[in-house]
Scaffold this active site. Structure first.
Site, PDB file in Angstrom:
ATOM      1  N   PHE A  24     -39.510  30.750  38.854  1.00 18.20           N
ATOM      2  CA  PHE A  24     -38.613  30.444  39.966  1.00 18.20           C
ATOM      3  C   PHE A  24     -38.536  31.562  41.005  1.00 18.20           C
ATOM      4  CE2 PHE A  24     -35.986  32.058  36.393  1.00 18.20           C
ATOM      5  CZ  PHE A  24     -35.467  33.204  36.976  1.00 18.20           C
ATOM      6  N   THR A  71     -25.284  30.709  34.429  1.00 17.45           N
ATOM      7  CA  THR A  71     -26.299  30.620  35.484  1.00 17.45           C
ATOM      8  C   THR A  71     -26.772  29.188  35.683  1.00 17.45           C
ATOM      9  OG1 THR A  71     -27.081  32.832  34.916  1.00 17.45           O
ATOM     10  CG2 THR A  71     -28.573  31.467  36.208  1.00 17.45           C
ATOM     11  N   HIS A  94     -23.803  35.710  42.701  1.00 15.70           N
ATOM     12  CA  HIS A  94     -24.477  36.651  41.813  1.00 15.70           C
ATOM     13  C   HIS A  94     -23.457  37.661  41.314  1.00 15.70           C
ATOM     14  CE1 HIS A  94     -27.335  39.624  40.291  1.00 15.70           C
ATOM     15  NE2 HIS A  94     -26.513  40.511  40.828  1.00 15.70           N
TER      16      HIS A  94
END
Ligand code: CMP
Length: 148
Positions: free
Chosen positions: A59, A93, A120
């Protein structure tokens, strides 16, 4: 003592005034102190440095493209046990875990995908220090901790 963490409100959050306000309210309501903040479009060079541990992941390219796609809000947050506390408030996540098991977390409410997962947060004191140095070059983190 007041620990520091680096938080990023990612581009899809900053684009959405309602979601941005909700997350700011959560930061304040959970008694985080905003030590520094800046709004910036993260450069490709900064993103490469910031996410270097992910450079072999499938990713990685989509993560960098997304993170550089528009302005992010970047904060240094202080709290007792800030790193764990912010990660707890963010939730998992992965968006399916967040939406299935943690609907009351930031990612549970505002995560759109595993990449566009709203926010984040640093995962350790070492990464908090490293991440703060990337985005707040003039912030003296050693001085912060030694003045306690
Ligand atoms: P972040 O906390 O910014 O740190 C690494 C990022 O990689 C993570 O949030 C996600 O945005 C992204 N990420 C992690 N796992 C995946 C995945 N399986 N697919 C896509 N993006 C991911």
């Amino acid at each position: 003592y007041l620990q520091l963490t680096l938080a990023i409100l990612k581009p899809h959050v900053v684009k959405s005034p309602f979601v941005l306000q909700k997350i700011r309210d959560l930061i304040i309501d959970n008694n985080f102190k905003v030590v520094r903040s800046r709004r910036t479009t993260i450069s490709h060079e900064e993103a490469e440095l910031f996410y270097k541990e992910h450079k072999d992941k499938f990713f990685y390219n989509r993560l960098l493209t997304f993170m550089c796609s528009g302005p992010s809000d970047i904060y240094i947050l202080a709290h007792h046990d800030a790193i764990a506390k912010w990660r707890q408030l963010m939730g998992p996540t992965k968006v399916y875990q967040a939406q299935y098991n943690a609907q009351d977390t930031i990612r549970g409410m505002f995560g759109l995908s595993d990449t566009r997962n709203a926010t984040h947060g640093s995962d350790s004191t070492e990464s908090a220090k490293r991440e703060i140095m990337i985005f707040f070059k003039d912030f003296n983190i050693n001085k912060w901790y030694s003045s306690e």
